[in-house]
Design an enzyme around this catalytic site. Structure first.
Site, mmCIF file in Angstrom:
data_model
loop_
_atom_site.group_PDB
_atom_site.id
_atom_site.type_symbol
_atom_site.label_atom_id
_atom_site.label_comp_id
_atom_site.label_asym_id
_atom_site.label_seq_id
_atom_site.Cartn_x
_atom_site.Cartn_y
_atom_site.Cartn_z
ATOM 1 N N LYS A 125 2.527 9.456 86.283
ATOM 2 C CA LYS A 125 1.533 10.527 86.283
ATOM 3 C C LYS A 125 1.065 10.837 87.695
ATOM 4 O O LYS A 125 0.767 11.982 88.000
ATOM 5 C CB LYS A 125 0.342 10.175 85.389
ATOM 6 C CG LYS A 125 0.667 10.297 83.919
ATOM 7 C CD LYS A 125 -0.598 10.249 83.072
ATOM 8 C CE LYS A 125 -0.262 10.378 81.596
ATOM 9 N NZ LYS A 125 -1.417 10.109 80.740
ATOM 10 N N LYS A 209 13.945 12.496 77.336
ATOM 11 C CA LYS A 209 13.136 12.497 76.120
ATOM 12 C C LYS A 209 12.490 13.869 75.891
ATOM 13 O O LYS A 209 12.095 14.517 76.849
ATOM 14 C CB LYS A 209 12.011 11.450 76.285
ATOM 15 C CG LYS A 209 11.901 10.495 75.106
ATOM 16 C CD LYS A 209 10.815 9.477 75.358
ATOM 17 C CE LYS A 209 9.736 9.613 74.320
ATOM 18 N NZ LYS A 209 8.698 8.613 74.379
ATOM 19 N N LYS A 212 6.208 17.175 75.402
ATOM 20 C CA LYS A 212 5.381 18.344 75.117
ATOM 21 C C LYS A 212 5.040 19.107 76.385
ATOM 22 O O LYS A 212 4.660 20.265 76.319
ATOM 23 C CB LYS A 212 4.121 17.960 74.335
ATOM 24 C CG LYS A 212 3.153 17.047 75.050
ATOM 25 C CD LYS A 212 1.954 16.739 74.146
ATOM 26 C CE LYS A 212 1.048 15.713 74.803
ATOM 27 N NZ LYS A 212 -0.058 15.284 73.966
#
Ligand code: TRP
Length: 348
Positions: A125, A209, A212
């Site tokens: 992140k 993967k 979203k």
């Protein structure tokens, strides 16, 4: 080790406690349903369940206020549309229960910074949000530990990406217990059955993967995607060279990912798919898969539409959930205050 099932412990009235949560920070994907919510629904039968909407975690990345508000109610409606029953499970918003942030602070005081800096998700992140590497992002897993430990959860259903955070939660529980005497239940991860745990990859890059936050909107299937959007995304899904329907995730990740999706939504295994579609190309396969996904999501989408229309009912559910959650959380936090020497205990 697995958590005791109700009835095995000699005290059948106490069901094992489950806690889990999702951030109201983006639209949910099909995998949230097949990998998490569908499973939560089943767990309600055998466990005492607390399902949180973790809005304090969401704000570690900037959220537009109006969207955060809207998404929070939508997430609640989705929980319910997926079969989570507010009469049986406690559904609540994390910020409605101030004990989360309070216990988070206390746990921060026994958490080594180094361990937080080594967290894979923190490193990822910070790479992605270079301009906003705030302290919340670093302390995120400590708040998650507070979420879990406040309810004395026996087990926590989490995906692969959260296992490291659960490991930290266990470390913190064990450390606190040894510093101040037995206080927290040390939670176990709940490992979902294979089908539910199946990884769903991006429709545009089957080696990554499905996410979203993928900027390519064709890459991910959202739980609330309208039927035509689902059909179009499948038509555009990346496949491999060749044209046969054969499962081989290393050599042919594209079709293998579609076959995984097919199996998830229809229950039909790889071999049977191979037989059914032998001699047919990708076109008809993708078309059928599109229809299967549309049919699979339709009941959830229908229920969602009904539920989201009654805002007052949603707010009442959250009020009741918060009251139940606070009651439980307060008991744990009072104990913590007493153990560590914060003056006054319950009276404050
Ligand atoms: N970190 C989790 C995620 O992003 C969300 C979360 C917050 C959570 N608190 C939790 C999950 C407690 C399980 C239990 O997926």
């Amino acid at each position: 080790m697995t958590a005791p099932q109700a009835g095995e412990t000699g005290t059948p009235e106490r069901k094992p406690v489950i806690l889990s949560g999702i951030q109201p920070s983006g639209d949910l994907m099909i995998g949230h349903y097949t990998g998490a919510l569908r499973n939560w629904k089943k767990l309600q039968e055998s466990h005492e369940c607390f399902f949180a909407l973790v809005n304090l975690h969401a704000i570690t990345v900037y959220q537009k206020p109006a969207e955060l508000r809207r998404r929070s109610l939508e997430l609640l409606a989705l929980y319910m549309a997926c079969g989570i029953d507010p009469e049986r499970s406690t559904l609540f918003v994390q910020s409605h229960v101030p004990q989360h942030a309070e216990l988070g602070w206390i746990l921060n005081c026994i958490t080594p910074i180094g361990q937080l800096q080594r967290m894979t998700q923190f490193k990822d992140k910070s790479r992605r949000n270079e301009k906003n590497i705030n302290a919340g992002l670093l302390n995120y897993p400590v708040l998650m530990a507070a979420d879990i430990l406040l309810y004395q959860a026996d087990c926590v259903p989490v995906g692969d990406d959260q296992k490291q955070h659960l490991e930290l939660t266990r470390d913190l529980a064990i450390r606190f217990n040894s510093m101040y005497s037995e206080t927290f239940k040390v939670p176990e991860p709940y490992i979902a059955p294979r089908e539910e745990g199946a990884r769903i990859m991006s429709l545009q890059d089957p080696t990554a993967k499905m996410s979203k936050s993928d900027p390519d909107r064709n890459a991910s299937l959202m739980l609330l995607d309208p039927p035509d959007v689902i059909r179009a995304k499948l038509r555009r899904a990346v496949t491999d060279s060749g044209s046969s329907i054969a499962y081989d995730p290393d050599e042919r990740p594209g079709i293998s990912n579609l076959m995984t999706l097919y199996r998830i939504v229809t229950g039909i295994g790889f071999e049977e798919q191979e037989e059914r579609y032998s001699g047919q190309g990708y076109g008809p396969y993708k078309k059928d898969l599109g229809e299967a996904i549309v049919a699979f999501l339709e009941p959830v989408q229908e229920r969602f539409k009904e539920i989201i229309g009654d805002r007052k009912a949603l707010e009442e559910i959250l009020d009741a959930g918060a009251a139940k959650a606070r009651d439980r959380a307060r008991r744990t936090l009072d104990k913590v205050h007493r153990k560590i020497g914060l003056l006054g205990g319950r009276r404050y």
